[in-house]
Design a protein around this motif. Sequence first.
Motif, PDB file in Angstrom:
ATOM      1  N   GLN A 173       0.802  -1.223   0.000  1.00  0.00           N
ATOM      2  CA  GLN A 173       0.000   0.000   0.000  1.00  0.00           C
ATOM      3  C   GLN A 173       0.830   1.265   0.000  1.00  0.00           C
ATOM      4  N   THR A 174       2.053   1.173   0.520  1.00  0.00           N
ATOM      5  CA  THR A 174       2.835   2.406   0.584  1.00  0.00           C
ATOM      6  C   THR A 174       3.895   2.486  -0.506  1.00  0.00           C
ATOM      7  N   ALA A 175       4.402   1.346  -0.936  1.00  0.00           N
ATOM      8  CA  ALA A 175       5.583   1.400  -1.803  1.00  0.00           C
ATOM      9  C   ALA A 175       5.312   1.079  -3.261  1.00  0.00           C
ATOM     10  N   LEU A 176       4.073   0.702  -3.595  1.00  0.00           N
ATOM     11  CA  LEU A 176       3.816   0.395  -5.003  1.00  0.00           C
ATOM     12  C   LEU A 176       3.163   1.581  -5.696  1.00  0.00           C
ATOM     13  N   PRO A 177       3.775   2.048  -6.765  1.00  0.00           N
ATOM     14  CA  PRO A 177       3.156   3.144  -7.501  1.00  0.00           C
ATOM     15  C   PRO A 177       1.931   2.652  -8.264  1.00  0.00           C
ATOM     16  N   LEU A 178       1.000   3.567  -8.509  1.00  0.00           N
ATOM     17  CA  LEU A 178      -0.168   3.224  -9.316  1.00  0.00           C
ATOM     18  C   LEU A 178       0.212   3.330 -10.783  1.00  0.00           C
ATOM     19  N   TYR A 179      -0.189   2.343 -11.538  1.00  0.00           N
ATOM     20  CA  TYR A 179       0.106   2.399 -12.966  1.00  0.00           C
ATOM     21  C   TYR A 179      -0.779   3.436 -13.640  1.00  0.00           C
ATOM     22  N   SER A 180      -0.240   4.045 -14.661  1.00  0.00           N
ATOM     23  CA  SER A 180      -0.999   5.039 -15.403  1.00  0.00           C
ATOM     24  C   SER A 180      -1.859   4.364 -16.462  1.00  0.00           C
ATOM     25  N   GLN A 181      -3.088   4.875 -16.615  1.00  0.00           N
ATOM     26  CA  GLN A 181      -3.971   4.330 -17.652  1.00  0.00           C
ATOM     27  C   GLN A 181      -3.385   4.537 -19.042  1.00  0.00           C
ATOM     28  N   ALA A 182      -2.395   5.405 -19.130  1.00  0.00           N
ATOM     29  CA  ALA A 182      -1.826   5.710 -20.445  1.00  0.00           C
ATOM     30  C   ALA A 182      -1.178   4.484 -21.086  1.00  0.00           C
ATOM     31  N   ILE A 183      -0.791   3.498 -20.267  1.00  0.00           N
ATOM     32  CA  ILE A 183      -0.149   2.325 -20.868  1.00  0.00           C
ATOM     33  C   ILE A 183      -1.157   1.216 -21.183  1.00  0.00           C
ATOM     34  N   ALA A 184      -2.446   1.483 -20.913  1.00  0.00           N
ATOM     35  CA  ALA A 184      -3.455   0.443 -21.133  1.00  0.00           C
ATOM     36  C   ALA A 184      -3.545   0.064 -22.613  1.00  0.00           C
ATOM     37  N   VAL A 185      -3.832  -1.193 -22.861  1.00  0.00           N
ATOM     38  CA  VAL A 185      -3.964  -1.723 -24.227  1.00  0.00           C
ATOM     39  C   VAL A 185      -5.267  -2.518 -24.274  1.00  0.00           C
ATOM     40  N   GLN A 186      -6.078  -2.288 -25.293  1.00  0.00           N
ATOM     41  CA  GLN A 186      -7.330  -3.063 -25.387  1.00  0.00           C
ATOM     42  C   GLN A 186      -7.018  -4.523 -25.722  1.00  0.00           C
ATOM     43  N   PRO A 187      -7.572  -5.466 -24.970  1.00  0.00           N
ATOM     44  CA  PRO A 187      -7.359  -6.884 -25.299  1.00  0.00           C
ATOM     45  C   PRO A 187      -7.901  -7.215 -26.690  1.00  0.00           C
ATOM     46  N   ALA A 188      -7.379  -8.274 -27.280  1.00  0.00           N
ATOM     47  CA  ALA A 188      -7.811  -8.692 -28.611  1.00  0.00           C
ATOM     48  C   ALA A 188      -9.301  -8.992 -28.599  1.00  0.00           C
ATOM     49  N   ARG A 189      -9.928  -8.807 -29.771  1.00  0.00           N
ATOM     50  CA  ARG A 189     -11.357  -9.160 -29.859  1.00  0.00           C
ATOM     51  C   ARG A 189     -11.518 -10.644 -29.583  1.00  0.00           C
ATOM     52  N   GLY A 190     -12.585 -10.988 -28.891  1.00  0.00           N
ATOM     53  CA  GLY A 190     -12.822 -12.401 -28.624  1.00  0.00           C
ATOM     54  C   GLY A 190     -12.127 -12.898 -27.370  1.00  0.00           C
ATOM     55  N   ALA A 191     -11.282 -12.062 -26.766  1.00  0.00           N
ATOM     56  CA  ALA A 191     -10.561 -12.506 -25.567  1.00  0.00           C
ATOM     57  C   ALA A 191     -11.539 -12.786 -24.426  1.00  0.00           C
ATOM     58  N   TRP A 192     -12.519 -11.887 -24.268  1.00  0.00           N
ATOM     59  CA  TRP A 192     -13.489 -12.108 -23.196  1.00  0.00           C
ATOM     60  C   TRP A 192     -14.333 -13.354 -23.464  1.00  0.00           C
ATOM     61  N   LYS A 193     -14.771 -13.521 -24.720  1.00  0.00           N
ATOM     62  CA  LYS A 193     -15.604 -14.679 -25.062  1.00  0.00           C
ATOM     63  C   LYS A 193     -14.871 -15.976 -24.732  1.00  0.00           C
ATOM     64  N   ARG A 194     -13.590 -15.985 -25.038  1.00  0.00           N
ATOM     65  CA  ARG A 194     -12.794 -17.187 -24.782  1.00  0.00           C
ATOM     66  C   ARG A 194     -12.755 -17.501 -23.282  1.00  0.00           C
ATOM     67  N   LEU A 195     -12.575 -16.453 -22.512  1.00  0.00           N
ATOM     68  CA  LEU A 195     -12.532 -16.612 -21.058  1.00  0.00           C
ATOM     69  C   LEU A 195     -13.882 -17.117 -20.541  1.00  0.00           C
ATOM     70  N   GLU A 196     -14.940 -16.506 -21.086  1.00  0.00           N
ATOM     71  CA  GLU A 196     -16.291 -16.856 -20.676  1.00  0.00           C
ATOM     72  C   GLU A 196     -16.582 -18.332 -20.957  1.00  0.00           C
ATOM     73  N   ARG A 197     -16.129 -18.797 -22.131  1.00  0.00           N
ATOM     74  CA  ARG A 197     -16.342 -20.190 -22.495  1.00  0.00           C
ATOM     75  C   ARG A 197     -15.536 -21.114 -21.595  1.00  0.00           C
ATOM     76  N   GLU A 198     -14.265 -20.758 -21.434  1.00  0.00           N
ATOM     77  CA  GLU A 198     -13.371 -21.641 -20.682  1.00  0.00           C
ATOM     78  C   GLU A 198     -13.852 -21.815 -19.241  1.00  0.00           C
ATOM     79  N   LEU A 199     -14.363 -20.743 -18.652  1.00  0.00           N
ATOM     80  CA  LEU A 199     -14.792 -20.827 -17.252  1.00  0.00           C
ATOM     81  C   LEU A 199     -16.273 -21.200 -17.133  1.00  0.00           C
TER      82      LEU A 199
END
Lengths: 229, 203
Positions: free
Chosen positions: A48-74
């Motif tokens: 809580q004290t020593a880890l910096p928060l990551y900036s949203q600027a480095i965010a990358v949209q996951p590939a299309r279908g990534a969520w569907k794959r997860l949904e199916r697998e689980l």
Amino acid sequence: MKLANDPRLDALCGEYLVGTLRGRARRRFERALREEPLVALRLRHWEQTALPLYSQAIAVQPARGAWKRLERELQLDRYRPSWFQRVGIWRAWAAAATLAFVLAIVLPAVLPLLPGPQPVEIASLQSEDRRILLHADLSADRRVLQLRAARPVIAGPDQSYELWLLPADSGAPISLAVLGALDAQVAVPARYAEGLRAGAKLAVSVEPAGGSPTGAPTGPVILVGDVRG
Amino acid sequence: VIKPRSTYVLDEQELKRLLLRTAVRGQESAAAFEALYRKCAPLLLGIARRIIGRRELAEEVVHDSFVRIWRSAEQFDASSGQAFAWMVAIVRNRAIDVLQSHDVARVQPLDLDDEAEADGLFDWALGPEDDVDAKRTARALHRCLTELQAAERQSLVLAYAHAMSHTELASHLHKPLGTVKGLIRRGLAHLRDCLERCAEAVR
């Protein structure tokens, strides 16, 4: 020795968080995390004290279908409300009642109108002067003959029309129906269904009201046509 | 006037709530988990890519991590843990495992401007609406990092942001392994001392 009392505890937490604690050392530390609450507590403090928060600027949209794959697998569908829970029990009841109504009332009325297997035209009957034309369509199950006159023709008050099957083997004409008008639907008796084939003829005669008294044509034959295949 | 706005848009309370609803395994769990994914997956993928350097492997890491998050959501301790930090730890650990098992010779040698790295990766300027404690912690951490020796700070940031091992750091920084280990150890110790001084100053 308990790791909680180890003077290197802070250093280990730091190296673990930074990611340089690897291999056996990391696994040992993770075991201590599970077994010694004080170690876990100390790590959380540093988290809580020593880890910096990551900036949203480095965010990358996951590939299309990534969520569907997860949904199916689980198999996440198991953890979604079923449709009747989503719409609520009363609305589900209303939907079921409506469906029952449709099945009970509307469907029998609509069903005959729904296109079934299409009937096939097996003959067209003509008068000698070609002024009258009558099409004969046989249903797919060969049990219903539909007669369609090119224009309406209705029998006079003291006469009837009679439809005859003239068998291919030149046997005696078989009465299929007595008609008040040429437009008609005729049920074909099972024993004659086979006779409606190439070589046979269909004919219409004019008979006294109620049909031929003898069982054979007595009046003039006004329409005749060959049965096809 | 454009209002200064934090780029850190994940609401910690919201994430905790979603994790708890995921953990209960009820009719709403899939929806909660999906919301968690939509909110967090992009940033987690960005983090994984910083570590692995390759997009498709990073996607795999994030996939595996969310499988893990689903399965161990109940182990998350909402009373004391930070939800996003918990997920980041899962992603980082998975990424480090993949790095080691695939023997991913980082395909593109990381082209790093080490000094600018910390500023681009992390969000030090929390917006006015963010919670006061988080703001204070972020400020303290930023100050303490800048007070470190340049070499210590550089090693820590590289190790954390790119999950470099001691060996990789040594080759990247062209320094002997022992020196790098010392930089990390001393850097962490200085950071700890500085953060504790900040915490005492608040009390």
